[in-house]
Motif scaffolding. Sequence first.
Motif, PDB file in Angstrom:
ATOM      1  N   ASN A   1     -14.600-105.771  83.152  1.00 50.14           N
ATOM      2  CA  ASN A   1     -15.791-104.938  83.336  1.00 50.14           C
ATOM      3  C   ASN A   1     -15.558-103.464  83.014  1.00 50.14           C
ATOM      4  OD1 ASN A   1     -14.093-104.878  85.584  1.00 50.14           O
ATOM      5  ND2 ASN A   1     -15.731-104.130  86.923  1.00 50.14           N
ATOM      6  N   LEU A   2     -14.430-103.120  82.422  1.00 51.68           N
ATOM      7  CA  LEU A   2     -14.169-101.728  82.050  1.00 51.68           C
ATOM      8  C   LEU A   2     -14.298-101.544  80.542  1.00 51.68           C
ATOM      9  CD1 LEU A   2     -11.074-100.621  84.188  1.00 51.68           C
ATOM     10  CD2 LEU A   2     -13.508-100.438  84.731  1.00 51.68           C
ATOM     11  N   MET A   3     -14.931-100.429  80.146  1.00 50.55           N
ATOM     12  CA  MET A   3     -14.915-100.036  78.748  1.00 50.55           C
ATOM     13  C   MET A   3     -13.481 -99.658  78.365  1.00 50.55           C
ATOM     14  SD  MET A   3     -18.127-100.253  77.758  1.00 50.55           S
ATOM     15  CE  MET A   3     -18.412 -99.176  76.342  1.00 50.55           C
ATOM     16  N   PHE A   4     -13.178 -99.730  77.075  1.00 49.92           N
ATOM     17  CA  PHE A   4     -11.799 -99.461  76.664  1.00 49.92           C
ATOM     18  C   PHE A   4     -11.362 -98.038  76.989  1.00 49.92           C
ATOM     19  CE2 PHE A   4     -10.847-102.938  73.282  1.00 49.92           C
ATOM     20  CZ  PHE A   4     -11.239-103.910  74.187  1.00 49.92           C
ATOM     21  N   GLU A   5     -12.310 -97.079  76.944  1.00 45.93           N
ATOM     22  CA  GLU A   5     -11.924 -95.704  77.264  1.00 45.93           C
ATOM     23  C   GLU A   5     -11.719 -95.483  78.753  1.00 45.93           C
ATOM     24  OE1 GLU A   5     -16.527 -95.382  76.811  1.00 45.93           O
ATOM     25  OE2 GLU A   5     -14.881 -96.517  75.899  1.00 45.93           O
ATOM     26  N   GLU A   6     -11.971 -96.529  79.566  1.00 46.06           N
ATOM     27  CA  GLU A   6     -11.742 -96.456  81.001  1.00 46.06           C
ATOM     28  C   GLU A   6     -10.443 -97.124  81.443  1.00 46.06           C
ATOM     29  OE1 GLU A   6     -16.023 -96.595  83.114  1.00 46.06           O
ATOM     30  OE2 GLU A   6     -15.559 -98.408  81.966  1.00 46.06           O
ATOM     31  N   VAL A   7      -9.819 -97.885  80.560  1.00 47.46           N
ATOM     32  CA  VAL A   7      -8.632 -98.650  80.936  1.00 47.46           C
ATOM     33  C   VAL A   7      -7.467 -97.711  81.223  1.00 47.46           C
ATOM     34  CG1 VAL A   7      -6.913-100.311  80.117  1.00 47.46           C
ATOM     35  CG2 VAL A   7      -9.341-100.703  79.665  1.00 47.46           C
ATOM     36  N   THR A   8      -6.764 -97.993  82.311  1.00 48.68           N
ATOM     37  CA  THR A   8      -5.558 -97.248  82.665  1.00 48.68           C
ATOM     38  C   THR A   8      -4.397 -98.217  82.829  1.00 48.68           C
ATOM     39  OG1 THR A   8      -5.914 -97.407  85.055  1.00 48.68           O
ATOM     40  CG2 THR A   8      -6.937 -95.533  83.906  1.00 48.68           C
ATOM     41  N   ALA A   9      -3.199 -97.660  82.892  1.00 46.43           N
ATOM     42  CA  ALA A   9      -2.008 -98.495  83.077  1.00 46.43           C
ATOM     43  C   ALA A   9      -2.090 -99.302  84.362  1.00 46.43           C
ATOM     44  CB  ALA A   9      -0.761 -97.615  83.075  1.00 46.43           C
TER      45      ALA A   9
ATOM     46  N   VAL B   1       5.924-101.663  90.280  1.00 43.43           N
ATOM     47  CA  VAL B   1       6.426-102.553  89.226  1.00 43.43           C
ATOM     48  C   VAL B   1       7.687-101.930  88.648  1.00 43.43           C
ATOM     49  CG1 VAL B   1       4.113-103.415  88.693  1.00 43.43           C
ATOM     50  CG2 VAL B   1       5.015-101.453  87.432  1.00 43.43           C
ATOM     51  N   SER B   2       8.419-102.701  87.862  1.00 46.88           N
ATOM     52  CA  SER B   2       9.637-102.194  87.255  1.00 46.88           C
ATOM     53  C   SER B   2       9.315-101.079  86.261  1.00 46.88           C
ATOM     54  CB  SER B   2      10.383-103.322  86.536  1.00 46.88           C
ATOM     55  OG  SER B   2       9.649-103.748  85.405  1.00 46.88           O
ATOM     56  N   ASP B   3      10.322-100.249  85.972  1.00 45.83           N
ATOM     57  CA  ASP B   3      10.138 -99.190  84.977  1.00 45.83           C
ATOM     58  C   ASP B   3       9.775 -99.775  83.615  1.00 45.83           C
ATOM     59  OD1 ASP B   3      10.764 -97.347  86.906  1.00 45.83           O
ATOM     60  OD2 ASP B   3      12.828 -97.038  86.237  1.00 45.83           O
ATOM     61  N   GLU B   4      10.353-100.924  83.288  1.00 43.20           N
ATOM     62  CA  GLU B   4      10.081-101.560  82.001  1.00 43.20           C
ATOM     63  C   GLU B   4       8.626-102.013  81.920  1.00 43.20           C
ATOM     64  OE1 GLU B   4      12.187-104.864  79.046  1.00 43.20           O
ATOM     65  OE2 GLU B   4      12.614-104.878  81.193  1.00 43.20           O
ATOM     66  N   GLU B   5       8.143-102.631  83.012  1.00 46.57           N
ATOM     67  CA  GLU B   5       6.745-103.044  83.015  1.00 46.57           C
ATOM     68  C   GLU B   5       5.808-101.841  82.969  1.00 46.57           C
ATOM     69  OE1 GLU B   5       3.407-105.133  85.915  1.00 46.57           O
ATOM     70  OE2 GLU B   5       5.455-105.947  85.961  1.00 46.57           O
ATOM     71  N   TRP B   6       6.165-100.780  83.672  1.00 48.24           N
ATOM     72  CA  TRP B   6       5.291 -99.603  83.674  1.00 48.24           C
ATOM     73  C   TRP B   6       5.155 -99.017  82.264  1.00 48.24           C
ATOM     74  CZ3 TRP B   6       1.466 -97.851  86.190  1.00 48.24           C
ATOM     75  CH2 TRP B   6       1.000 -96.549  85.975  1.00 48.24           C
ATOM     76  N   LYS B   7       6.268 -98.970  81.526  1.00 49.37           N
ATOM     77  CA  LYS B   7       6.199 -98.459  80.154  1.00 49.37           C
ATOM     78  C   LYS B   7       5.270 -99.323  79.298  1.00 49.37           C
ATOM     79  CE  LYS B   7       8.890 -97.161  76.086  1.00 49.37           C
ATOM     80  NZ  LYS B   7       7.869 -97.736  75.185  1.00 49.37           N
ATOM     81  N   ILE B   8       5.357-100.639  79.453  1.00 50.29           N
ATOM     82  CA  ILE B   8       4.476-101.540  78.703  1.00 50.29           C
ATOM     83  C   ILE B   8       3.023-101.295  79.094  1.00 50.29           C
ATOM     84  CG2 ILE B   8       3.844-103.973  78.383  1.00 50.29           C
ATOM     85  CD1 ILE B   8       6.871-104.595  78.675  1.00 50.29           C
ATOM     86  N   ARG B   9       2.779-101.100  80.394  1.00 56.29           N
ATOM     87  CA  ARG B   9       1.418-100.815  80.855  1.00 56.29           C
ATOM     88  C   ARG B   9       0.880 -99.531  80.215  1.00 56.29           C
ATOM     89  NH1 ARG B   9      -0.929-102.947  85.476  1.00 56.29           N
ATOM     90  NH2 ARG B   9       0.153-104.747  86.366  1.00 56.29           N
ATOM     91  N   VAL B  10       1.696 -98.515  80.159  1.00 56.63           N
ATOM     92  CA  VAL B  10       1.260 -97.237  79.584  1.00 56.63           C
ATOM     93  C   VAL B  10       0.965 -97.404  78.087  1.00 56.63           C
ATOM     94  CG1 VAL B  10       2.009 -94.890  79.009  1.00 56.63           C
ATOM     95  CG2 VAL B  10       2.398 -95.807  81.311  1.00 56.63           C
TER      96      VAL B  10
END
Length: 247
Positions: free
Chosen positions: A53-61, A5-14
């Motif tokens: 199906n993921l708990m919030f502490e499991e979510v990743t970018a 994905v674009s660098d901009e999208e990756w930052k938003i994901r993080v």
Amino acid sequence: MKGKVSDEEWKIRVDLAAAYRLIAFFGWDDLVFTHLSARVPGPDHHFLLNPYNLMFEEVTASSLVKVGMDGNPVQETPFMTNAAGFTIHSALHMAREDAQAVIHLHTPHGQAVSAHRDGLLPLTQAAMLIREDVAYHDYEGLAVDLDERARIIADIGDKGAMLLRNHGTLAIGETIGEAFIRIYFLERACQAQILALSAGDNINHPPQGSPEVTAQQGRIGLKLAAGMLAWPALLRKAYRLDPDFAT
């Protein structure tokens, strides 16, 4: 997902994955049943939503699901999304250009104030900072009817936060940090209100005029907190808690 994905999208994901982890840290999650979203830059009006199906502490970018305005994933993913989450978040992302990020929670204190006849009261500094920016939307059942989107948009108007009656809290922001700081103040205000009301009738109300002054200060201070102060500090905290979110 990084590099695909674009660098901009990756930052938003993080940033969005960090917000999920921080929601879990503050104890504001509700198993897998609430949701945060962020708009992806571009003409297609895609936005990122949590894997159901993921708990919030499991979510990743990388695990965040990119969906279109039809609710379907636009990339191959092993995860499903929350239909109610899509209804609420797509409504705001479609109608409000400033709704780059949307946070919706089901905390006990937020639900309690949403069920209170008078809603959020100007009892504390946190409440006075946010109260004039809070709208209300009446409960219609689980938010799976797409027709409800028009009523959500009509009710929120130009406000930055909302109490979903008998349901919970919601905040939007031009950035994920702004939405997070706004929901933080709303949640703190709700928690303090329930504690104050539970203590009896001897409540000290603020002097006339002070809620309006504090509201004006809040509009200025929130942008500062989100851009330069609290959100950058919260990101550092997310990395200290578990840097795995940024993968």
